[in-house]
Design an enzyme around this catalytic site. Structure first.
Site, PDB file in Angstrom:
ATOM      1  CD  GLN A 198      -3.066  -0.827   0.263  1.00  0.00           C
ATOM      2  OE1 GLN A 198      -3.386   0.317  -0.058  1.00  0.00           O
ATOM      3  NE2 GLN A 198      -3.670  -1.901  -0.243  1.00  0.00           N
ATOM      4  CG  ASP A 200      -1.485   3.879   3.523  1.00  0.00           C
ATOM      5  OD1 ASP A 200      -1.044   2.724   3.324  1.00  0.00           O
ATOM      6  OD2 ASP A 200      -2.663   4.103   3.862  1.00  0.00           O
ATOM      7  NE  ARG A 201       6.461   2.552   1.547  1.00  0.00           N
ATOM      8  CZ  ARG A 201       6.529   2.849   0.257  1.00  0.00           C
ATOM      9  NH1 ARG A 201       5.430   3.110  -0.423  1.00  0.00           N
ATOM     10  NH2 ARG A 201       7.687   2.863  -0.370  1.00  0.00           N
ATOM     11  CG  LEU A 202      -1.052   2.004   7.196  1.00  0.00           C
ATOM     12  CD1 LEU A 202      -2.349   2.703   7.572  1.00  0.00           C
ATOM     13  CD2 LEU A 202      -0.362   1.458   8.452  1.00  0.00           C
TER      14      LEU A 202
END
Length: 237
Positions: A198, A200-202
């Site tokens: 993702q 957003d790094r989530l």
């Protein structure tokens, strides 16, 4: 190493991954069996032109001394039993597996922003199945496997060329290449994790496990019951 004016520091590299609307959710998994999920992801990878070798995977092994080693192999079969690759039985990976059959395999399909991580136990397939696949390979690849004492020290590149030439001379243009010390391994997994990046790094991480009484951990909140003895859970990125 000094950094030149035109060089980009690794810390500045950023790749755009998937957006939140494309998150990999538990509801996306119609059949709660990791082999079914893997098949669907692999089929998409096979249809993605930018992925030139969708069956390329990093294989990690550990020696008897506890020293890890990693290399890329080509997975030649993926079934409900597990994942099969072929190698020289005298190679470093084979020696590692002989002393410690626990291995890990990782696929990474960059254009899809997806990865699959597998842990399991490797075992040799039958000599008959190894021979069958060996003779399905291009003849040049068969001779190459016979010529190369994989992972062993050799004096030069020309040494390989000389051994290859000698094999070709001995067999002639049509002689069958005998099976060398070479064959397949089947990795029977007890853990398969699916990762989707993702932006957003989530990132999304859904892990399947089986064996060792894992079904007793099912609580319907953190650990969920899957099919064929598997359980699944979401992990924080």
């Amino acid at each position: 190493m000094s950094q030149g004016a035109s060089e980009v520091p690794l810390s500045a590299l950023r790749l755009k991954y998937c957006e939140r609307k494309d998150a990999f959710l538990e509801d996306n998994i119609k059949v709660k069996n990791p082999f079914c999920v893997f098949r669907d992801w692999l089929e998409l990878a096979l249809k993605t032109p930018e992925i030139l070798e969708p069956n390329a995977a990093a294989l990690a092994t550990v020696s008897a001394e506890g020293r890890p080693s990693n290399r890329y192999v080509l997975v030649k079969e993926a079934t409900a039993e597990g994942f099969t690759f072929f190698t020289n039985y005298g190679s470093r990976k084979a020696e590692d597996i002989k002393s410690n059959p626990n291995v890990a395999i990782s696929f990474y399909w960059l254009p899809l922003r997806r990865s699959v991580r597998i842990e399991g136990v490797a075992e040799k397939i039958s000599a008959e199945d190894s021979l069958k696949y060996f003779h399905q390979r291009p003849r040049a690849s068969q001779i190459g496997a016979a010529a190369s004492p994989q992972s062993q020290r050799i004096p030069s590149r020309s040494y390989l060329d000389d051994v290859e030439a000698a094999i070709k001379l001995e067999l002639g243009p049509d002689g069958e290449v005998p099976l060398p010390n070479w064959g397949g391994y089947l990795v029977r997994p007890d853990l398969i994790e699916f990762w989707q990046g993702q932006t957003d790094r989530l990132h999304d991480r859904i892990r399947f496990r089986r064996g060792g009484g894992v079904e007793s951990e099912v609580d319907g909140k953190l650990v969920h019951k899957g099919e064929e003895g598997w359980v699944y859970e979401r992990l924080a990125p």
